[in-house]
Enzyme design. Structure first.
Site, PDB file in Angstrom:
ATOM      1  N   LYS A 215      18.239  10.743   8.225  1.00 58.76           N
ATOM      2  CA  LYS A 215      19.419  10.566   9.076  1.00 58.76           C
ATOM      3  C   LYS A 215      19.879  12.135   9.583  1.00 58.76           C
ATOM      4  O   LYS A 215      20.068  12.441  10.689  1.00 58.76           O
ATOM      5  CB  LYS A 215      20.473   9.891   8.618  1.00 58.76           C
ATOM      6  CG  LYS A 215      21.859   9.948   9.394  1.00 58.76           C
ATOM      7  CD  LYS A 215      22.883   9.189   8.784  1.00 58.76           C
ATOM      8  CE  LYS A 215      23.957   9.910   7.833  1.00 58.76           C
ATOM      9  NZ  LYS A 215      24.614  11.074   8.539  1.00 58.76           N
ATOM     10  N   ASN A 216      20.018  12.692   8.621  1.00 60.62           N
ATOM     11  CA  ASN A 216      20.697  14.302   8.963  1.00 60.62           C
ATOM     12  C   ASN A 216      19.665  15.115   9.706  1.00 60.62           C
ATOM     13  O   ASN A 216      20.072  16.134  10.274  1.00 60.62           O
ATOM     14  CB  ASN A 216      21.056  14.810   7.694  1.00 60.62           C
ATOM     15  CG  ASN A 216      22.572  14.182   7.214  1.00 60.62           C
ATOM     16  OD1 ASN A 216      22.972  13.429   7.872  1.00 60.62           O
ATOM     17  ND2 ASN A 216      23.161  14.561   6.096  1.00 60.62           N
TER      18      ASN A 216
ATOM     19  N   CYS B 161      38.523  12.157   9.604  1.00 60.71           N
ATOM     20  CA  CYS B 161      38.068  11.188   9.160  1.00 60.71           C
ATOM     21  C   CYS B 161      38.018  10.531   7.674  1.00 60.71           C
ATOM     22  O   CYS B 161      38.832  11.392   7.196  1.00 60.71           O
ATOM     23  CB  CYS B 161      36.598  11.056   9.773  1.00 60.71           C
ATOM     24  SG  CYS B 161      35.561  12.001   8.849  1.00 60.71           S
TER      25      CYS B 161
ATOM     26  N   ARG C 190      37.540  17.409   9.156  1.00 59.48           N
ATOM     27  CA  ARG C 190      36.173  17.904   9.738  1.00 59.48           C
ATOM     28  C   ARG C 190      36.681  18.758  10.523  1.00 59.48           C
ATOM     29  O   ARG C 190      36.238  18.366  11.898  1.00 59.48           O
ATOM     30  CB  ARG C 190      35.346  16.914  10.164  1.00 59.48           C
ATOM     31  CG  ARG C 190      34.696  16.280   8.838  1.00 59.48           C
ATOM     32  CD  ARG C 190      33.441  15.462   9.146  1.00 59.48           C
ATOM     33  NE  ARG C 190      32.677  15.540   8.084  1.00 59.48           N
ATOM     34  CZ  ARG C 190      31.460  14.589   8.104  1.00 59.48           C
ATOM     35  NH1 ARG C 190      31.044  14.069   9.021  1.00 59.48           N
ATOM     36  NH2 ARG C 190      30.413  14.953   7.151  1.00 59.48           N
TER      37      ARG C 190
ATOM     38  N   ASP D 131      26.547  14.261  -0.420  1.00 58.88           N
ATOM     39  CA  ASP D 131      26.374  12.995  -0.138  1.00 58.88           C
ATOM     40  C   ASP D 131      25.850  12.255  -1.275  1.00 58.88           C
ATOM     41  O   ASP D 131      25.629  10.859  -1.073  1.00 58.88           O
ATOM     42  CB  ASP D 131      25.170  13.054   0.949  1.00 58.88           C
ATOM     43  CG  ASP D 131      25.715  13.551   2.374  1.00 58.88           C
ATOM     44  OD1 ASP D 131      27.111  13.708   2.483  1.00 58.88           O
ATOM     45  OD2 ASP D 131      25.015  13.771   3.399  1.00 58.88           O
TER      46      ASP D 131
ATOM     47  N   ARG E 120      25.127   2.725   9.384  1.00 67.98           N
ATOM     48  CA  ARG E 120      24.844   4.135   9.783  1.00 67.98           C
ATOM     49  C   ARG E 120      23.888   5.055   9.463  1.00 67.98           C
ATOM     50  O   ARG E 120      23.404   5.645  10.460  1.00 67.98           O
ATOM     51  CB  ARG E 120      26.296   4.829   9.714  1.00 67.98           C
ATOM     52  CG  ARG E 120      27.417   4.579  10.491  1.00 67.98           C
ATOM     53  CD  ARG E 120      28.825   5.669  10.192  1.00 67.98           C
ATOM     54  NE  ARG E 120      28.083   6.769  10.357  1.00 67.98           N
ATOM     55  CZ  ARG E 120      28.370   7.972   9.514  1.00 67.98           C
ATOM     56  NH1 ARG E 120      29.506   7.757   8.889  1.00 67.98           N
ATOM     57  NH2 ARG E 120      27.917   9.175   9.891  1.00 67.98           N
TER      58      ARG E 120
HETATM   59  C1  UD1 Z   1      26.245  17.727   7.215  1.00 66.71           C
HETATM   60  C2  UD1 Z   1      25.810  16.394   7.026  1.00 66.71           C
HETATM   61  C3  UD1 Z   1      26.565  15.422   6.000  1.00 66.71           C
HETATM   62  C4  UD1 Z   1      26.978  16.257   4.719  1.00 66.71           C
HETATM   63  C5  UD1 Z   1      27.323  17.826   4.966  1.00 66.71           C
HETATM   64  C6  UD1 Z   1      27.491  18.659   3.842  1.00 66.71           C
HETATM   65  C7  UD1 Z   1      24.605  15.778   9.118  1.00 66.71           C
HETATM   66  C8  UD1 Z   1      24.841  14.470  10.266  1.00 66.71           C
HETATM   67  N1  UD1 Z   1      25.827  15.643   8.335  1.00 66.71           N
HETATM   68  O1  UD1 Z   1      27.649  17.446   7.700  1.00 66.71           O
HETATM   69  O2  UD1 Z   1      26.113  14.348   5.666  1.00 66.71           O
HETATM   70  O3  UD1 Z   1      28.002  15.804   3.864  1.00 66.71           O
HETATM   71  O4  UD1 Z   1      26.599  18.402   5.928  1.00 66.71           O
HETATM   72  O5  UD1 Z   1      26.350  18.707   3.359  1.00 66.71           O
HETATM   73  O6  UD1 Z   1      23.943  16.542   8.833  1.00 66.71           O
HETATM   74  N2  UD1 Z   1      33.608  23.101   8.238  1.00 66.71           N
HETATM   75  C9  UD1 Z   1      34.693  23.864   8.615  1.00 66.71           C
HETATM   76  N3  UD1 Z   1      34.556  24.243   9.834  1.00 66.71           N
HETATM   77  C10 UD1 Z   1      33.429  23.811  10.598  1.00 66.71           C
HETATM   78  C11 UD1 Z   1      32.349  23.082  10.101  1.00 66.71           C
HETATM   79  C12 UD1 Z   1      32.597  22.687   8.718  1.00 66.71           C
HETATM   80  O7  UD1 Z   1      35.601  24.228   8.094  1.00 66.71           O
HETATM   81  O8  UD1 Z   1      33.364  24.239  12.189  1.00 66.71           O
HETATM   82  C13 UD1 Z   1      33.788  22.662   6.830  1.00 66.71           C
HETATM   83  C14 UD1 Z   1      33.984  20.902   6.582  1.00 66.71           C
HETATM   84  O9  UD1 Z   1      35.146  20.743   6.626  1.00 66.71           O
HETATM   85  C15 UD1 Z   1      33.309  20.822   5.285  1.00 66.71           C
HETATM   86  C16 UD1 Z   1      32.278  21.904   4.920  1.00 66.71           C
HETATM   87  O10 UD1 Z   1      32.691  22.919   6.020  1.00 66.71           O
HETATM   88  O11 UD1 Z   1      34.405  21.197   4.192  1.00 66.71           O
HETATM   89  C17 UD1 Z   1      30.945  21.440   5.131  1.00 66.71           C
HETATM   90  O12 UD1 Z   1      30.603  21.106   6.446  1.00 66.71           O
HETATM   91  P1  UD1 Z   1      29.262  20.951   7.195  1.00 66.71           P
HETATM   92  O13 UD1 Z   1      28.220  21.534   6.378  1.00 66.71           O
HETATM   93  O14 UD1 Z   1      29.655  21.662   8.541  1.00 66.71           O
HETATM   94  O15 UD1 Z   1      29.197  19.445   7.248  1.00 66.71           O
HETATM   95  P2  UD1 Z   1      28.351  18.588   8.564  1.00 66.71           P
HETATM   96  O16 UD1 Z   1      27.308  19.482   9.278  1.00 66.71           O
HETATM   97  O17 UD1 Z   1      29.708  18.062   9.148  1.00 66.71           O
END
Ligand code: UD1
Length: 447
Positions: free
Chosen positions: A52-53, A146, A151, A336, A427
């Site tokens: 998925k990711n 969420c 996020r 995850d 999902r």
């Molecule tokens: C992706 C995965 C999700 C997984 C996560 C962490 C997908 C679709 N989803 O989510 O399943 O749990 O990686 O391995 O690939 N953050 C900020 N600012 C930002 C972006 C992120 O502060 O602009 C923080 C988030 O709140 C969180 C951390 O960084 O605490 C990690 O988030 P991130 O690695 O971005 O996760 P996703 O890409 O959303």
């Protein structure tokens, strides 16, 4: 009324271009539920679904070519359908042939990520860079909180601005982005965010000049995206090192790419055999993607062997607690898999501690496990778990992986566990009950 005013605000600069009314997309909640019975030793072979990711950013990348891109081994899951709906709204056509999905992005003519759909899948924010490339502008409503915590998208926005994108805010959370082209830059991510790294890559591949992304995420999904983009003509190096170097190219070309196995689904199978005992074989998996996952399962008493693209896992002896385990970016233990391993620890001998190091407040599954009799207490970012005896009851999936964790708990609990909130599970799992059934578990989806 908040939502209405948002729609009006967006409409001012956005929905003019929309070809399909967004209101028509609202869908009914499903009433499906899972029924899981206590199960003895597992046995069987299972081919793990595509990731998925990995597939979501790959689908975003199809926008970078004004032509056809074919992805193989695409999982049939709800998040892929949401991404497809957005691609359709942007003007793409798609066509399934078995597990192969072809996207034709020849006629992209819209530049808004609809609020309704970004609400369903926050990772759709990575579409900003590809939409900007095609349309020179893009609009999105900043996703709020969420179920697994806040996020924010500040790192995404930092990346885009550093690469030359102008951002305008309206009504605080309405973001309107504009760029005639991307300019290569030296980026430093304050946290190795997976999504923001993908955003940076998707922009930098067509930027003028060189981009260096420091403190980039190293998750296997990043390498999967880079592998696909290289096949399209992109020039990317260093994608497993934390420093990604990209030389922008003028254009990318039509291509075909296969999605790798879903490492979280593989970890779900490991969790099942850890709880039930027995021996299972997973095929089509790259064991190196399970770095950070295999060792904790071995510590709990599992034996795991891998070979080319198969992985065999067995648990014959007692299940043991892990005194301390913390989730962290790859190659650390993945967030995850946190709720899944918590379900396994609920049956292990002794006291385990799990600390959540990525997302705040991602312990909602613990309260559902408690309903089944699990001995868990939550203290700040830590869960303390004592192995105990669980009893099947009615529980509610709080999120995607939490739902799967409840199914894992159900395999070890006395009697029947009924898991509602199947929409969350759909999902990311093609057929969770079918997968567990193939491995010898008593699991069924009821509708
Ligand atoms: C992706 C995965 C999700 C997984 C996560 C962490 C997908 C679709 N989803 O989510 O399943 O749990 O990686 O391995 O690939 N953050 C900020 N600012 C930002 C972006 C992120 O502060 O602009 C923080 C988030 O709140 C969180 C951390 O960084 O605490 C990690 O988030 P991130 O690695 O971005 O996760 P996703 O890409 O959303």
């Amino acid at each position: 009324s908040r939502s209405m005013s948002r729609m009006r605000a967006l409409g001012k600069f956005a929905f003019r271009n929309a070809s399909t009314p967004v209101a028509g997309l609202r869908r009914r909640e499903s009433v499906a539920y899972l029924e899981i019975r206590q199960t003895g030793p597992l046995s069987g072979t299972y081919r793990v679904q595509g990731s998925k990711n990995a597939v979501l950013p790959m689908l975003a990348a199809t926008l970078l070519v004004p032509g056809k891109t074919t992805l193989h081994r695409v999982p049939k899951i709800k998040d892929v359908n949401v991404m497809l709906e957005i691609l359709h709204l942007l003007g793409c056509c798609s066509c399934w042939e078995g597990e192969a999905l072809t996207i034709d992005a020849g006629n992209v003519n819209n530049w808004v990520i609809p609020e309704e759909l970004i609400g369903q899948m926050r990772s759709s924010v990575i579409l900003l860079a590809p939409i900007l490339y095609r349309m020179k502008k893009a609009a999105v409503v900043e996703p709020g909180g969420c179920s697994i915590g806040r996020r924010p998208i500040d790192i995404h926005l930092y990346v885009l601005q550093a690469l030359g994108v102008k951002l305008h805010y309206e009504w605080e959370e309405h973001i309107f982005a504009q760029a005639d082209y991307f300019c290569g830059a030296h980026l430093f991510l304050k946290f190795p965010s997976v999504g923001a790294t993908e955003q940076a890559i998707l922009a930098a591949v067509t930027a003028n000049g060189m981009t260096v992304i420091d403190n980039a995420a190293r998750e296997p999904e990043i390498s999967e995206l880079c592998r696909m983009l290289r096949g399209m003509g992109a020039k990317i190096t260093g994608d497993q090192t934390g420093r990604i170097v990209i030389e922008g190219v003028k254009e990318l070309f039509e291509s075909t790419c296969e999605v790798g196995a879903d490492r979280i689904v593989a970890a779900t199978c490991l969790s099942a055999v850890a709880v039930c005992s027995g021996e299972i074989t997973l095929t089509g998996v790259d064991a190196s993607h399970l770095n950070g996952v295999i060792e904790p399962f071995e510590k709990m008493g599992c034996k795991i062997w891998s070979d080319k693209d198969t992985l065999t896992a067995a648990r014959m002896d007692k299940l043991m607690a892990i005194p301390y385990l913390k989730t962290s970016p790859y190659p650390g233990f993945p967030t995850d898999v946190q709720s899944l391993i918590m379900a396994v620890m609920s049956f292990a001998d002794g006291q385990s501690v799990v600390e959540e190091g990525i997302f705040e407040g991602r312990f909602r599954t613990a309260y559902q496990l408690q309903k089944m009799g699990a001995a868990i207490i939550i203290e700040n970012n830590q869960a303390i778990i004592w192995g105990s005896h669980l009893i099947g009851t009615k529980v509610e999936a709080p999120d995607l992986r939490g739902g799967a964790a409840l199914a894992i708990a159900g395999l070890g609990a006395d009697g029947v566990t009924t898991i509602f909130g199947y929409d969350h599970i759909a999902r990311g799992y093609e057929d969770l009950a079918g997968m567990l059934f193939m491995l010898g578990a008593q699991a069924a989806l009821r509708e």
